[in-house]
Every structure is written in structure tokens, then in C-alpha cells.
Design a protein around this motif. Structure first.
Motif, PDB file in Angstrom:
ATOM      1  N   PHE A 167      44.140  65.339  -5.024  1.00  0.00           N
ATOM      2  CA  PHE A 167      44.055  64.536  -6.249  1.00  0.00           C
ATOM      3  C   PHE A 167      43.561  63.119  -5.977  1.00  0.00           C
ATOM      4  O   PHE A 167      43.416  62.325  -6.902  1.00  0.00           O
ATOM      5  N   VAL A 168      43.321  62.787  -4.715  1.00  0.00           N
ATOM      6  CA  VAL A 168      42.609  61.558  -4.371  1.00  0.00           C
ATOM      7  C   VAL A 168      41.322  61.994  -3.675  1.00  0.00           C
ATOM      8  O   VAL A 168      41.343  62.538  -2.583  1.00  0.00           O
ATOM      9  N   ASP A 169      40.210  61.792  -4.347  1.00  0.00           N
ATOM     10  CA  ASP A 169      38.911  62.326  -3.942  1.00  0.00           C
ATOM     11  C   ASP A 169      38.039  61.184  -3.401  1.00  0.00           C
ATOM     12  O   ASP A 169      37.419  60.443  -4.160  1.00  0.00           O
ATOM     13  N   PHE A 170      38.007  61.041  -2.078  1.00  0.00           N
ATOM     14  CA  PHE A 170      37.235  59.964  -1.461  1.00  0.00           C
ATOM     15  C   PHE A 170      35.732  60.171  -1.660  1.00  0.00           C
ATOM     16  O   PHE A 170      34.983  59.209  -1.809  1.00  0.00           O
ATOM     17  N   ARG A 173      34.963  59.068  -5.113  1.00  0.00           N
ATOM     18  CA  ARG A 173      35.652  57.811  -5.438  1.00  0.00           C
ATOM     19  C   ARG A 173      36.444  57.928  -6.752  1.00  0.00           C
ATOM     20  O   ARG A 173      36.221  57.188  -7.714  1.00  0.00           O
ATOM     21  N   ARG A 174      37.393  58.821  -6.763  1.00  0.00           N
ATOM     22  CA  ARG A 174      38.194  59.031  -7.967  1.00  0.00           C
ATOM     23  C   ARG A 174      39.586  59.522  -7.572  1.00  0.00           C
ATOM     24  O   ARG A 174      39.797  60.028  -6.463  1.00  0.00           O
ATOM     25  N   ALA A 175      40.525  59.369  -8.492  1.00  0.00           N
ATOM     26  CA  ALA A 175      41.899  59.783  -8.218  1.00  0.00           C
ATOM     27  C   ALA A 175      42.606  60.110  -9.518  1.00  0.00           C
ATOM     28  O   ALA A 175      42.195  59.670 -10.604  1.00  0.00           O
ATOM     29  N   ILE A 176      43.665  60.888  -9.395  1.00  0.00           N
ATOM     30  CA  ILE A 176      44.550  61.188 -10.528  1.00  0.00           C
ATOM     31  C   ILE A 176      45.940  60.703 -10.141  1.00  0.00           C
ATOM     32  O   ILE A 176      46.445  61.052  -9.068  1.00  0.00           O
ATOM     33  N   PRO A 234      35.027  50.650  -6.031  1.00  0.00           N
ATOM     34  CA  PRO A 234      36.260  51.036  -6.719  1.00  0.00           C
ATOM     35  C   PRO A 234      36.317  52.523  -7.048  1.00  0.00           C
ATOM     36  O   PRO A 234      35.283  53.189  -7.170  1.00  0.00           O
ATOM     37  N   PHE A 235      37.539  53.016  -7.200  1.00  0.00           N
ATOM     38  CA  PHE A 235      37.784  54.397  -7.601  1.00  0.00           C
ATOM     39  C   PHE A 235      38.019  54.430  -9.109  1.00  0.00           C
ATOM     40  O   PHE A 235      38.662  53.537  -9.669  1.00  0.00           O
ATOM     41  N   SER A 236      37.512  55.467  -9.760  1.00  0.00           N
ATOM     42  CA  SER A 236      37.898  55.717 -11.148  1.00  0.00           C
ATOM     43  C   SER A 236      39.225  56.477 -11.117  1.00  0.00           C
ATOM     44  O   SER A 236      39.432  57.353 -10.285  1.00  0.00           O
ATOM     45  N   VAL A 237      40.137  56.094 -12.002  1.00  0.00           N
ATOM     46  CA  VAL A 237      41.486  56.650 -11.952  1.00  0.00           C
ATOM     47  C   VAL A 237      41.865  57.272 -13.293  1.00  0.00           C
ATOM     48  O   VAL A 237      41.816  56.608 -14.336  1.00  0.00           O
ATOM     49  N   ASP A 238      42.221  58.556 -13.254  1.00  0.00           N
ATOM     50  CA  ASP A 238      42.785  59.240 -14.419  1.00  0.00           C
ATOM     51  C   ASP A 238      44.306  59.149 -14.321  1.00  0.00           C
ATOM     52  O   ASP A 238      44.868  59.334 -13.231  1.00  0.00           O
ATOM     53  N   THR A 239      44.966  58.908 -15.442  1.00  0.00           N
ATOM     54  CA  THR A 239      46.419  58.820 -15.463  1.00  0.00           C
ATOM     55  C   THR A 239      47.004  59.952 -16.305  1.00  0.00           C
ATOM     56  O   THR A 239      46.534  60.215 -17.407  1.00  0.00           O
ATOM     57  N   GLY A 248      53.351  71.717 -18.212  1.00  0.00           N
ATOM     58  CA  GLY A 248      52.200  72.508 -17.795  1.00  0.00           C
ATOM     59  C   GLY A 248      50.896  72.057 -18.399  1.00  0.00           C
ATOM     60  O   GLY A 248      49.887  72.768 -18.327  1.00  0.00           O
ATOM     61  N   SER A 249      50.894  70.872 -19.011  1.00  0.00           N
ATOM     62  CA  SER A 249      49.692  70.354 -19.656  1.00  0.00           C
ATOM     63  C   SER A 249      48.950  69.422 -18.705  1.00  0.00           C
ATOM     64  O   SER A 249      49.558  68.551 -18.077  1.00  0.00           O
ATOM     65  N   LEU A 250      47.640  69.586 -18.641  1.00  0.00           N
ATOM     66  CA  LEU A 250      46.833  68.747 -17.769  1.00  0.00           C
ATOM     67  C   LEU A 250      45.484  68.484 -18.429  1.00  0.00           C
ATOM     68  O   LEU A 250      44.706  69.401 -18.654  1.00  0.00           O
ATOM     69  N   THR A 251      45.240  67.220 -18.732  1.00  0.00           N
ATOM     70  CA  THR A 251      43.951  66.828 -19.308  1.00  0.00           C
ATOM     71  C   THR A 251      43.383  65.708 -18.452  1.00  0.00           C
ATOM     72  O   THR A 251      43.855  64.576 -18.493  1.00  0.00           O
ATOM     73  N   THR A 252      42.383  66.043 -17.653  1.00  0.00           N
ATOM     74  CA  THR A 252      41.757  65.065 -16.763  1.00  0.00           C
ATOM     75  C   THR A 252      40.242  65.238 -16.823  1.00  0.00           C
ATOM     76  O   THR A 252      39.732  66.271 -17.274  1.00  0.00           O
ATOM     77  N   SER A 253      39.526  64.234 -16.343  1.00  0.00           N
ATOM     78  CA  SER A 253      38.066  64.272 -16.386  1.00  0.00           C
ATOM     79  C   SER A 253      37.471  65.138 -15.280  1.00  0.00           C
ATOM     80  O   SER A 253      36.281  65.419 -15.283  1.00  0.00           O
ATOM     81  N   TRP A 254      38.317  65.573 -14.336  1.00  0.00           N
ATOM     82  CA  TRP A 254      37.834  66.435 -13.246  1.00  0.00           C
ATOM     83  C   TRP A 254      38.984  67.308 -12.750  1.00  0.00           C
ATOM     84  O   TRP A 254      40.140  67.106 -13.121  1.00  0.00           O
TER      85      TRP A 254
END
Length: 318
Positions: A167-170, A173-176, A234-239, A248-254
Motif C-alpha cells: 500500500f506504499v508504492d515507491f 510515488r503513491r500511498a494509501i 512527493p507521493f500522492s496519498v489516498d486516505t 469491507g468497503s474500499l474506494t481508492t484511486s488505485w
């Protein structure tokens, strides 16, 4: 010198440990295999192979004759009811094996939030029960946290362990992250884990029941800061909210993309979603903040520093 048996020796993590044991030149290594002798290509060190039937405790005990330590890397997704590992434990007791390490190699707990790993909790309980009235089998739960090598994905940084998304994607450059919780994670290279296990096999003291291996202990916010420096931006961060994950719900950009070799294509997408939700939940609950028993017992081992490792892994890469 002890004779150590490896169950599930064809797996990536098992092969890393086998290489470390071979490199130590201190132990005799036996590979337990359902199919018998490996090919010359799969057995470069001329290791001893013993064919086993994990469904037959008595024959399995015979195969464990003369073995001091059993290290299990049995693939949980391919062991319904954990029958193979339970039989391996029973056979180890019958064969007077001194030490046993179940197929852990990750977080300090699984629980209901990581359903693909619930077998680990069942095997831990089984080991506790067989030793309830008297110690009949010394064991340790090798827990290195998450392999630091995965943060170099898609680049391979060890001989056997394949790259895997987290969930941290180097790379992108993104993370949840979980809203309001700066989760603490343990990251240990698979090479450090294997080296510690090789030393633990020869350790003359008593094995701790919980065997944490703590390479690096960092908050996810620190990890993102390291990523920003190492990746030069910088990393883009989904919260995501904890209550949504628990529902069980998950809404993320990736989402996670890499799949494990043990899972078929039809099951992969469902499992990857479950893994992402479960990993986020388990990290928020502190399951990846492992203890440091083996650090204390083996103080001479120098672990790879997370930032130095990632700088080397990503230098010159887009």
C-alpha cells in the motif's frame, strides 16, 4: 552443527533461507518434498532430499529421523485445514525433533482481518496445545514484519523473492493510509531474515516462543517522507476510514496489481482486494509492529537500514 529439515522448500522465502544455511557451512540440510529428489538445476548445493507424504504422520515421522530442527514454509493457501502442518508437528514429536518453526514469516498476528493467513493462528494454537502440560517440542514464530524488498517493486533485490505490491508504492510515488492512524510497521530485508534464521538454527540457548526479527520500525508517515527523498518528489496519498475497511468497503484511486504465483487468475482480483483491505486493517491494528526477540538474542547482526537500502534500490531508476 545440526541437521535441519525444510518443509515447502521450493518457495521463494524457503530458498532464501536455504541459501543462508548453505552459506553458513555449519549445518546439514534436508529438503522434504512430495515429489522426491529435485533436479540438478533445483539442487545446486547437492542437498539431501527426502520424499514425504504429509497426509501420513507415521511415514512423515520416519522421514524426520535424525532431524534436529524443522523449518516449515508450507503454503497456507494450499494446505486446507492446516492438515500438512499439524501432521508435520505430530511427526516431529514422534521423531523426537528438538525444534520447530511453523510457516509464519510475516506479521505478529493474523486474526479475522487477514483471512488468507488465518491458518497461522490455528497452527500457533496447535503448538501451544501440544506443549500445554509439558514442553514436547521447542518452537519459535519467526516474524520479520513486511519484507523491505517489496518497497523496491517492480525491481528485484534478492535472488529468490519476487517483487510484490504494497500500500506504499515507491514506483508510482503513491500511498494509501488509514485516516487518523499513523501506523507503525516493521520492515526487514529477506536477506536479513534469512541470515537471522540461519544463526537461530545454531543458537545454543532456548528459542523464544515469539521470535520477532525487527529490521526497521517506522511509522507510515516516516516511510512516505523517506519515499519523497529517495524518489525525488512527493507521493500522492489516498486516505481510507477504518470503519469502511472493517465493513469491507474500499474506494481508492488505485489497487494492488502483482499476484502471488500460488493463486489462479480467476481468484487473483478478489484476493488482491482482500489483501489490500486486510493489510491496511492489520497495520492499523498494530499487527505489523513486530517484537525484537531475535535482535536481543543475536545482537551482533547488523540489519540493513531502510533509507540506505531504498536509496540503493532506486538510484538511477525513473
Amino acid at each position: 552443527m545440526v541437521r535441519v529439515a525444510i518443509a515447502g522448500g521450493s518457495g521463494e522465502v524457503a530458498q532464501e533461507v536455504i541459501d543462508a544455511l548453505v552459506a553458513s557451512k555449519e549445518h546439514e540440510i534436508v529438503i522434504l518434498s512430495r515429489n522426491g529428489q529435485g533436479s540438478s538445476n533445483s539442487n545446486p548445493h547437492n542437498l539431501e532430499w527426502r520424499q514425504v507424504n504429509y497426509g501420513d504422520v507415521n511415514s512423515l515421522a520416519q522421514a524426520l529421523g535424525g532431524i534436529h530442527t524443522v523449518l516449515s514454509f508450507v503454503q497456507l493457501l494450499q494446505d486446507p485445514g492446516n492438515k500438512a502442518q499439524k501432521n508435520l508437528i505430530d511427526a516431529s514429536i514422534l521423531a523426537s525433533v528438538a525444534r520447530f518453526a511453523p510457516s509464519e514469516w510475516g506479521s505478529r498476528a493474523a486474526g479475522s482481518v487477514m483471512p488468507w493467513w488465518t491458518g497461522k493462528d490455528e497452527v500457533k494454537e496447535y503448538l501451544r496445545q501440544v506443549n500445554a502440560t509439558e514442553k514436547v517440542l521447542e518452537y519459535t514464530l519467526f516474524q520479520p514484519g513486511l519484507f523491505l524488498n517489496y518497497l523496491a517493486t517492480p525491481h528485484k533485490t534478492s535472488k529468490h523473492l519476487a517483487p510484490l505490491n504494497t500500500f506504499v508504492d515507491f514506483h508510482n510515488r503513491r500511498a494509501i493510509v488509514v485516516d487518523g492512524i499513523d501506523t507503525i510497521m516493521t520492515f526487514t530485508t529477506v536477506q536479513d531474515m534469512a541470515a537471522v534464521v540461519a544463526k537461530a538454527v545454531g543458537f545454543e540457548g532456548q528459542w523464544p516462543a515469539v521470535g520477532g526479527i525487527r529490521g526497521n520500525r517506522v511509522a507510515v508517515s516516516q516511510l512516505i517522507e523517506i519515499g519523497t527523498r529517495v524518489r525525488g518528489g512527493p507521493f500522492s496519498v489516498d486516505t481510507v476510514k477504518l470503519e469502511d475497511l472493517e465493513a469491507g468497503s474500499l474506494t481508492t484511486s488505485w489497487k494492488l496489481e502483482a499476484q502471488h504465483h500460488s493463486v489462479s487468475g480467476d481468484e487473483a482480483e478478489k484476493l488482491l482486494r482482500s489483501v489490500l483491505v486486510g493489510t491496511l486493517l492489520s497495520s492499523a491494528k498494530g499487527y505489523w509492529d513486530v517484537s525484537d526477540e531475535w535482535n536481543q538474542l543475536l545482537p551482533g547482526h547488523q540489519f540493513a537500514d531502510i533509507e540506505e537500502f531504498l536509496e540503493m534500490a532506486w538510484v538511477g531508476k525513473p
